[in-house]
Scaffold this active site. Sequence first.
Site, PDB file in Angstrom:
ATOM      1  N   HIS A  68       0.831  -1.209   0.000  1.00 30.62           N
ATOM      2  CA  HIS A  68       0.000   0.000   0.000  1.00 30.62           C
ATOM      3  C   HIS A  68       0.864   1.258   0.000  1.00 30.62           C
ATOM      4  O   HIS A  68       0.664   2.173  -0.807  1.00 30.62           O
ATOM      5  CB  HIS A  68      -0.898  -0.058   1.241  1.00 30.62           C
ATOM      6  CG  HIS A  68      -1.724   1.164   1.500  1.00 30.62           C
ATOM      7  ND1 HIS A  68      -3.094   1.157   1.459  1.00 30.62           N
ATOM      8  CD2 HIS A  68      -1.387   2.440   1.841  1.00 30.62           C
ATOM      9  CE1 HIS A  68      -3.559   2.359   1.752  1.00 30.62           C
ATOM     10  NE2 HIS A  68      -2.538   3.161   2.002  1.00 30.62           N
ATOM     11  N   GLU A  69       1.844   1.302   0.899  1.00 30.57           N
ATOM     12  CA  GLU A  69       2.652   2.514   1.035  1.00 30.57           C
ATOM     13  C   GLU A  69       3.665   2.665  -0.098  1.00 30.57           C
ATOM     14  O   GLU A  69       3.798   3.746  -0.676  1.00 30.57           O
ATOM     15  CB  GLU A  69       3.371   2.513   2.388  1.00 30.57           C
ATOM     16  CG  GLU A  69       2.451   2.457   3.600  1.00 30.57           C
ATOM     17  CD  GLU A  69       1.549   3.673   3.746  1.00 30.57           C
ATOM     18  OE1 GLU A  69       1.800   4.702   3.085  1.00 30.57           O
ATOM     19  OE2 GLU A  69       0.565   3.591   4.511  1.00 30.57           O
ATOM     20  N   HIS A  71       0.802   4.262  -2.849  1.00 30.21           N
ATOM     21  CA  HIS A  71       1.037   5.709  -2.827  1.00 30.21           C
ATOM     22  C   HIS A  71       2.270   6.102  -3.634  1.00 30.21           C
ATOM     23  O   HIS A  71       2.375   7.242  -4.095  1.00 30.21           O
ATOM     24  CB  HIS A  71       1.193   6.193  -1.388  1.00 30.21           C
ATOM     25  CG  HIS A  71      -0.059   6.114  -0.574  1.00 30.21           C
ATOM     26  ND1 HIS A  71      -1.284   6.546  -1.043  1.00 30.21           N
ATOM     27  CD2 HIS A  71      -0.286   5.654   0.687  1.00 30.21           C
ATOM     28  CE1 HIS A  71      -2.203   6.356  -0.109  1.00 30.21           C
ATOM     29  NE2 HIS A  71      -1.628   5.817   0.946  1.00 30.21           N
ATOM     30  N   GLU A  88      -6.572   6.595  -0.977  1.00 30.21           N
ATOM     31  CA  GLU A  88      -6.463   5.425  -0.103  1.00 30.21           C
ATOM     32  C   GLU A  88      -7.033   4.192  -0.803  1.00 30.21           C
ATOM     33  O   GLU A  88      -6.483   3.089  -0.680  1.00 30.21           O
ATOM     34  CB  GLU A  88      -7.190   5.670   1.220  1.00 30.21           C
ATOM     35  CG  GLU A  88      -6.557   6.725   2.105  1.00 30.21           C
ATOM     36  CD  GLU A  88      -5.103   6.455   2.437  1.00 30.21           C
ATOM     37  OE1 GLU A  88      -4.702   5.266   2.506  1.00 30.21           O
ATOM     38  OE2 GLU A  88      -4.345   7.426   2.624  1.00 30.21           O
TER      39      GLU A  88
END
Length: 727
Positions: A449-450, A454, A506
């Site tokens: 995810h990070e 992103h 998100e």
Amino acid sequence: MTDKEVSQFVFPNEQPVVALECKQAFDALTSREKLYAHYLSKASWFGGLIVLLQTSPESPIIFSLLHRLYREQTLEDLRNFALNHCSLTESEFQALLVYSSGVFTNMGNYKGFGDSKFIPNLPKEKLETLIKSSIAYQKDQSVVEKLWKLCCDVMYSLDSKKRQLGLGEKGVTTYFSSNCTMEDANFINSFLKSKGIEAYNTRLFKTNDAEHGRQYEVRLASSLKNDADTERVFLGTYEFENAKIEVTRGDYDKLMELVVENLKTAKSYAANDTEVKMIDEYVRSFSTGSLPAHKEGSRFWIKDKGPVIETYIGFIETYRDPAGQRGEFEGFVAMVNKEMSAKFTTLVEKAETFLPQLPWPPSFEKDRFLRPDFTSLDVLTFAGSGIPAGINIPNYDEIRQSEGFKNVSLGNVIPANYKDTVIPFLTKDDQDALNKYRVGAFEVQVGLHELLGHGSGKLFCRNKDGTFNFDKGTVDPLTGNCVASYYEPGDTYDSKFTTIGSAYEECRAECVGLYLSLDPDVLKIFGYEGEEAANITYVNWLSMVWAGLRGLEMYQPDHYQWGQAHSQARFVILQVLLEAEEGLVEIEEKIGDDGNPDLLLTLDRSKIVPFGKEAIGKFLQKIQVFKSTGDIDSAKDIFAKYSFVDMPVSKGLPFLSYRDIVIARRQPRKMFVQMNTVARGNEDVQLINYEPTHEGLIKSWIDRFPSVTLDESLQSLFEKDRKYFDL
């Protein structure tokens, strides 16, 4: 309101509290490193109090009242007095402790996760009796009396507008004066874009009067007052579309002074010249209100590779600004967990082999992957409205796109969050699987995810000189035609995507995590192979749809809006997967073992590949293309479609009635007790631990801020802007 409805706005007396453990990591530091961490922590804690002023008008007053109450006598003495002289029951006194813990951990009287209000679960008259019988009241009757009168009614109010954060009639905010509307927010957004100003460290006050017409004040956060001569870039009065706009500074000045003071002291213990320069720029930013200075500090921060003490501080996340652009203050200080960090480092090293697997053309990916520092941290201090599990920062587009970023996983937060958790809405087998694998699955998801969520994707921009950062012949995979839209000079992702920006991003990052968690090579990096890897993948997908269902608690049906970005993102993913293959995800309403309505959610692991992967891949391509091209209209359409609870697109399931069941069976989020540090001269720092109870949590906050001067500063800042807000 009925008792059942009111129960949504109180913390239960059984509210769980857990300790954020970091002693082993802290004890391994040198004396110099401990002093560096100590003063950075103090800067973070003082800055974190700014969140009180960013949450609701009454939050700093409630905090000050409670702080004074507990500072002047021990909890045991207060308890005995409450029970024996003020007619409180044991349950009512416990409710006061729980409410106080909520105010301290959320930095205000609205939940940091969900943005809904919470009120004391004891009669107002009894709380008043206790306050007016306390030692704090006896010592300073006029001040405590005034504090109580200011907040006693609004503290308990559950009027429709007071129940949640929002702008105008939709809720409460202090990022804007009470007379502002979304039209004002959009108007000022246009002004800020025209001047090249970003809104992260600002608030907006509308100051209209009959004589001068439409007027606004855009105020920057700084320790220096508006009349100081230092670095006055952007300050001044402007005429814009028949409105007068004054850009000032000095917001939160008394707290910003304390942040600056402790950063300056921390600099003396920095490990290298890069950290010194980073702190110098933070000091310049927080002193003058210069956002460019904070960007410079962030540039030095991303160059500070592999520090023993990791930290970041400033106006960072925009989740709680109703317009999606103003940052909430946060600061964290943590020690690097080398064992877990090694896995994230390997993920970074292999990122360029995983990025091409994402479901968009190479032309929609960044020209060059900027390998970030990615570390797992044991958090010593996290000041703000809540503690996340992972972070990808800085949030400034021009730095993330072309210079780099850092990823951090807050390693001691993840297992603490999962202690003694009840798991509703799943079969016994799925409950067992979650208990066994979800910490590991969540670590994988956070990493993907990070770093690759992103950290991926290109923004198509026209530069100030008229050139473009992409080939104008680039084909849009959704239309087959050349790309037709892009970001203009002055545009940022936040300024384009505004109110949907946080939840949309998100959602995109969560989808990347799901998509890539199917890759055996990714799982091997984290030490999972064969059947165990398959179980980690299944639990990751199961956790996502389960979180999507449970996130219905954060939907606000009165205003048709979501109160939490991550919850909205996960509900959207649930809807996408429900719409995919028949039987991939199923939700059934039933009667529970307790005789009350219940839900059962199931995920068919045999259909995750190909059907789940295909559905997420197609959806992920769409939302990436819309983000890359700045196509906000298409982004809003698709996101609204899958966010809608009242008439969902997937199978016509009655999610609004499911929400009632979710709320009836909700589990309160854990509150964290964080340790304190105490400097003993220039040679030693002592780590103070606290019991994971409400008494321990409250004591940690009183020890953290032992002086009444702090309360005076908060009251002064409240009075400064009181005229702009409705109490």
